[in-house]
Scaffold this motif. Sequence first.
Motif, PDB file in Angstrom:
ATOM      1  N   UNK A   1       4.175 -16.409  26.863  1.00 17.89           N
ATOM      2  CA  UNK A   1       3.427 -16.305  28.116  1.00 17.89           C
ATOM      3  C   UNK A   1       4.179 -17.088  29.187  1.00 17.89           C
ATOM      4  N   UNK A   2       4.436 -16.414  30.290  1.00 24.79           N
ATOM      5  CA  UNK A   2       5.160 -17.045  31.393  1.00 24.79           C
ATOM      6  C   UNK A   2       4.187 -17.311  32.532  1.00 24.79           C
ATOM      7  N   UNK A   3       4.178 -18.532  33.007  1.00 21.74           N
ATOM      8  CA  UNK A   3       3.232 -18.873  34.076  1.00 21.74           C
ATOM      9  C   UNK A   3       3.924 -19.561  35.250  1.00 21.74           C
ATOM     10  N   UNK A   4       3.329 -19.354  36.410  1.00 20.14           N
ATOM     11  CA  UNK A   4       3.796 -20.000  37.627  1.00 20.14           C
ATOM     12  C   UNK A   4       3.390 -21.487  37.627  1.00 20.14           C
ATOM     13  N   UNK A   5       2.476 -21.828  36.686  1.00 21.22           N
ATOM     14  CA  UNK A   5       2.070 -23.233  36.573  1.00 21.22           C
ATOM     15  C   UNK A   5       0.602 -23.473  36.883  1.00 21.22           C
ATOM     16  N   UNK A   6      -0.269 -22.626  36.335  1.00 21.56           N
ATOM     17  CA  UNK A   6      -1.722 -22.804  36.513  1.00 21.56           C
ATOM     18  C   UNK A   6      -2.175 -23.846  35.487  1.00 21.56           C
ATOM     19  N   UNK A   7      -2.371 -25.066  35.953  1.00 23.51           N
ATOM     20  CA  UNK A   7      -2.610 -26.177  35.036  1.00 23.51           C
ATOM     21  C   UNK A   7      -3.842 -25.979  34.133  1.00 23.51           C
TER      22      UNK A   7
ATOM     23  N   UNK B   1      -4.727 -22.878  27.010  1.00 28.77           N
ATOM     24  CA  UNK B   1      -3.796 -22.359  26.004  1.00 28.77           C
ATOM     25  C   UNK B   1      -3.546 -23.388  24.913  1.00 28.77           C
ATOM     26  N   UNK B   2      -3.461 -24.658  25.330  1.00 26.50           N
ATOM     27  CA  UNK B   2      -3.189 -25.731  24.371  1.00 26.50           C
ATOM     28  C   UNK B   2      -4.309 -25.843  23.342  1.00 26.50           C
TER      29      UNK B   2
ATOM     30  N   UNK C   1       7.479 -21.794  31.758  1.00 24.41           N
ATOM     31  CA  UNK C   1       6.952 -22.202  33.060  1.00 24.41           C
ATOM     32  C   UNK C   1       8.012 -21.899  34.123  1.00 24.41           C
ATOM     33  N   UNK C   2       7.610 -21.139  35.117  1.00 18.88           N
ATOM     34  CA  UNK C   2       8.541 -20.779  36.201  1.00 18.88           C
ATOM     35  C   UNK C   2       8.600 -21.935  37.177  1.00 18.88           C
ATOM     36  N   UNK C   3       9.602 -22.778  37.022  1.00 16.58           N
ATOM     37  CA  UNK C   3       9.638 -24.039  37.763  1.00 16.58           C
ATOM     38  C   UNK C   3      10.312 -23.881  39.129  1.00 16.58           C
ATOM     39  N   UNK C   4      11.567 -23.491  39.120  1.00 17.07           N
ATOM     40  CA  UNK C   4      12.355 -23.163  40.326  1.00 17.07           C
ATOM     41  C   UNK C   4      12.628 -24.329  41.274  1.00 17.07           C
ATOM     42  N   UNK C   5      11.840 -25.373  41.189  1.00 19.65           N
ATOM     43  CA  UNK C   5      12.113 -26.568  41.994  1.00 19.65           C
ATOM     44  C   UNK C   5      11.535 -27.756  41.248  1.00 19.65           C
ATOM     45  N   UNK C   6      12.214 -28.908  41.345  1.00 21.92           N
ATOM     46  CA  UNK C   6      11.760 -30.093  40.626  1.00 21.92           C
ATOM     47  C   UNK C   6      11.346 -31.207  41.578  1.00 21.92           C
TER      48      UNK C   6
ATOM     49  N   UNK D   1       2.521 -32.959  33.216  1.00 24.13           N
ATOM     50  CA  UNK D   1       1.583 -33.583  32.259  1.00 24.13           C
ATOM     51  C   UNK D   1       0.961 -32.511  31.359  1.00 24.13           C
ATOM     52  N   UNK D   2       0.599 -31.371  31.939  1.00 27.54           N
ATOM     53  CA  UNK D   2       0.022 -30.286  31.130  1.00 27.54           C
ATOM     54  C   UNK D   2       1.048 -29.743  30.137  1.00 27.54           C
ATOM     55  N   UNK D   3       2.317 -29.699  30.548  1.00 26.70           N
ATOM     56  CA  UNK D   3       3.388 -29.244  29.638  1.00 26.70           C
ATOM     57  C   UNK D   3       3.510 -30.205  28.449  1.00 26.70           C
ATOM     58  N   UNK D   4       3.440 -31.498  28.733  1.00 29.45           N
ATOM     59  CA  UNK D   4       3.503 -32.478  27.635  1.00 29.45           C
ATOM     60  C   UNK D   4       2.336 -32.262  26.669  1.00 29.45           C
ATOM     61  N   UNK D   5       1.155 -32.016  27.218  1.00 26.52           N
ATOM     62  CA  UNK D   5      -0.013 -31.801  26.354  1.00 26.52           C
ATOM     63  C   UNK D   5       0.156 -30.526  25.523  1.00 26.52           C
ATOM     64  N   UNK D   6       0.719 -29.483  26.134  1.00 27.94           N
ATOM     65  CA  UNK D   6       0.927 -28.245  25.383  1.00 27.94           C
ATOM     66  C   UNK D   6       1.878 -28.494  24.215  1.00 27.94           C
TER      67      UNK D   6
END
Length: 355
Positions: free
Chosen positions: A193-199, A205-206, A216-221, A243-248
Motif C-alpha cells: 500500500x502506497x500512501x501520501x502520508x495519511x497518519x 494499518x499498524x 510512503x511517498x515522501x518527496x521532501x524531508x 512517528x507513525x512509520x516507526x510505529x508501523x
Amino acid sequence: MPTLDDVAGRYDLTPDDLARLLAGEPAFRVRQVWDGLYRRVADPADLTDLPAALRARLATEPELAPSLHPELESVSDAGDTVKWLWSLHDGTRVETVLMHYRDGRSTVCVSTQAGCAMACGFCATGQAGFERNLSTGEIVEQVARAIRTARPRRVSNVVFMGMGEPLANYDRVWEAVRRLHDDVGISARHLTISTVGIVPGIRRLAGEDLPVNLAVSLHAADDTLRDELVPINRRYPLAALVAACHDYLDAKGRRLSFEWALIDGVNDRPADARRLAALARPLGAHVNLIPLNPTPGYLTRGTPPERVRAFRETLTGLGVNATVRRNRGTDIDAACGQLRASATVASPVTLRQAD
Ligand code: SAH
C-alpha cells in the motif's frame, strides 16, 4: 441499495450474496463459484465444472457482471507494460497497469479511487481532482483482469499505487486486501500500500492482522518543501508521519519504503539527500528514487541521470539503501504519476481498441 461507491459487481458480492443468487442449488455450489471467481480467477461463463444450464444463468446474472469495461488497452513498445483504461458503470474512468519482469513474474498496479483529493501538484491524478471512491469489487477486479491477461506468467505482486489515495478509501481498500490475501491467495508480503502520508490511516494499518508492505511517498524531508509538494503535509507534518512509520515498523516488522520523485533543482540537492538519509536510516527504510515524469500541469523535468546517480550515492554513503526505478510505460502514459483517464482517451500510442 448499493450506493455509487458500492456497486455490486462480481467481486463485490459476499458469500451470503452468492448463496442468495444460488438459492435452490446444492449448497456446495456457493464454494464452487466463489473458488472459480477467486482461486481460479475465471469468468463465471468459463466454469465448466458447473452444469451448463446453471453456467448459462450465471453468465447473464446482472450481479455477476464485470464492473470494469475496457475502453483502451495499450501495450508499451517493449511489450513489458500493459495499461488499461476502464470505464465503470457510471461512466467514471480509471486505469490499471500490469508490468512484466524478466524473471517471469509480474506486478499489477491498481487504482483505489477515481481521481484523487490529495492535490499533489506534480501528479496528473492530483491535478484532475477527486471523483469518487472505488468499491472493493472494482479494486479486486483490476487484479483479476491482470491475472487473466498475464497468463501463463504469474502476477506475484499487487501494488496499490495507481490513481487515488488508498488510505482515503480505507475500508474498501482493506476489504480488497483481505480478498486478495484470503481468497486469491496472495501473501501479505506481496501486497504494498502506497500512501501520501495519511497518519491516522497508517496507524490503523499498524493494528491490522496482515503485515502488508507500506510505501510512503515522501518527496521532501523538510516541512517547508513538503508542504508545497504534498499539501496533506500541512495536516500531517513530517514529525507525525515519521512517528507513525516507526510505529508501523514496530508493529509489523515489515520493510518500509520511501518513494522519492526526483525533481530537477527542487528536491535533488545534496542537502535533500542528507535530510532524507537522516529520516530513512533510523527506520531502515528503503528509498525508491524515480525521476519525475513531467505531466501537463507540472512541466519541471525529472533530475538528469548523472545527478540521480549522485543523489543515490549520497544516500548509500550515509547507510541508506536506494534503488533507482526505471520509468516504465512512459510511451503509453502508464508511468508513475501519469495516470489520468481523461488525458489518455485520445492517446496516440494506443495499439488496439479493446472490445
Ligand atoms: N496516493 C498514493 C498512491 C498513488 S501515487 C501515494 O501518494 O503514494 C503513486 C506514486 O507515484 C507516488 O509515490 C507518487 O508520489 C508518485 N508520482 C506521482 N506523480 C508522479 C510523477 N509525475 N512522476 C513520478 N512519480 C510520481
